[in-house]
Write a protein that holds these residues in place. Structure first.
Motif, mmCIF file in Angstrom:
data_model
loop_
_atom_site.group_PDB
_atom_site.id
_atom_site.type_symbol
_atom_site.label_atom_id
_atom_site.label_comp_id
_atom_site.label_asym_id
_atom_site.label_seq_id
_atom_site.Cartn_x
_atom_site.Cartn_y
_atom_site.Cartn_z
ATOM 1 N N SER A 1 -4.129 0.274 14.390
ATOM 2 C CA SER A 1 -2.873 -0.026 15.086
ATOM 3 C C SER A 1 -2.612 0.978 16.202
ATOM 4 O O SER A 1 -2.211 0.601 17.309
ATOM 5 N N LEU B 1 -2.490 7.841 1.572
ATOM 6 C CA LEU B 1 -2.681 6.397 1.645
ATOM 7 C C LEU B 1 -4.049 6.035 1.092
ATOM 8 O O LEU B 1 -4.975 6.841 1.137
ATOM 9 N N SER B 2 -4.207 4.820 0.622
ATOM 10 C CA SER B 2 -5.535 4.340 0.261
ATOM 11 C C SER B 2 -6.294 4.015 1.537
ATOM 12 O O SER B 2 -5.717 3.956 2.627
ATOM 13 N N ALA C 1 -5.948 0.713 8.707
ATOM 14 C CA ALA C 1 -5.049 -0.179 9.436
ATOM 15 C C ALA C 1 -4.142 0.607 10.365
ATOM 16 O O ALA C 1 -3.875 0.191 11.499
ATOM 17 N N ALA C 2 -3.666 1.768 9.897
ATOM 18 C CA ALA C 2 -2.818 2.615 10.732
ATOM 19 C C ALA C 2 -3.593 3.134 11.940
ATOM 20 O O ALA C 2 -3.074 3.180 13.061
ATOM 21 N N PRO D 1 -4.947 0.859 4.027
ATOM 22 C CA PRO D 1 -3.798 1.151 4.881
ATOM 23 C C PRO D 1 -4.059 2.261 5.901
ATOM 24 O O PRO D 1 -3.533 2.222 7.016
ATOM 25 N N ARG E 1 1.659 8.235 7.967
ATOM 26 C CA ARG E 1 2.584 7.354 7.244
ATOM 27 C C ARG E 1 3.758 6.886 8.096
ATOM 28 O O ARG E 1 4.521 6.015 7.669
#
Length: 211
Positions: free
Chosen positions: A170, A159-160, A166-167, A163, A128
């Motif tokens: 990234s 988190l779902s 995506a983390a 996300p 997070r």
């Protein structure tokens, strides 16, 4: 699927690297900020709920804690390889005196530079939040010393899936851009998510001698 890390046992808690088990065989160290879920990850990976002490108060790990694993079978004519997991003190959050914090900076630095049996680092980071200074320092050290590093983005259950993915993407993009040769995955000790993948990575590290 059977758990290759099952059978982990507490050996000792060391205040200095000189107190750790003899420097032979292979070991993987777990590092990360005090509130990132390092103890929970260790317990999930070994399948031993009470192996590493967890607490609602971050920073309880204030020593280097060694856990033994069942010896690994080697090639014909070679003795089994003695292997361990090392839980390094949580960094950056614990409310400890400055002199103790400085002591652990020195001991962790000495451990990373001097420990010949160290075969890899598992870096624990909360999915997070962006990587912190300590996380980046550890990644840079591993890259500079050719020490394999695997990042567990913990607490993925918070988190779902979108996300969380995506983390991860990234972080992988950031690692690739910096040239850092680290791997990464999403992980949750409570869901559980990514536990088998992380176990396989730890076993691969234990089975692979340093260059």
């Amino acid at each position: 699927m059977s758990n290759p890390l099952q059978g982990a046992q507490f050996v000792l808690a060391a205040h200095r690297i000189s107190q750790l088990p003899a420097d032979h065989g292979g070991e993987v160290a777990f590092a990360g900020r005090s509130n990132a879920g390092k103890s929970s990850a260790l317990n999930a990976l070994t399948g031993h709920r009470g192996l590493a002490r967890t607490s609602k108060t971050p920073g309880r790990t204030q020593q280097m804690v060694a856990f033994s694993l069942p010896p690994l079978v080697q090639g014909e004519g070679q003795p089994p390889l003695q292997v361990r997991l090392i839980d390094l003190p949580g960094y950056g959050y614990a409310k400890v005196p400055p002199e103790l914090r400085d002591h652990w900076k020195q001991e962790i630095d000495a451990y990373l530079h001097q420990r010949r049996s160290l075969r890899g680092i598992v870096l624990i980071a909360d999915i997070r939040h962006p990587l912190k200074e300590f996380d980046r320092m550890m990644l840079e050290f591993c890259f500079a010393t050719h020490l394999p590093c695997h990042v567990l983005l913990t607490k993925a259950d918070k988190l779902s899936r979108g996300p969380a993915m995506a983390a991860l993407a990234s972080l992988r993009k950031e690692l690739a851009a910096s040239g850092t040769q680290a791997t990464a995955q999403v992980f949750s000790s409570s869901a559980p998510t990514g536990v088998d993948e992380a176990r396989a990575t730890v076993m691969s590290l234990l089975n692979t001698p340093r260059e």
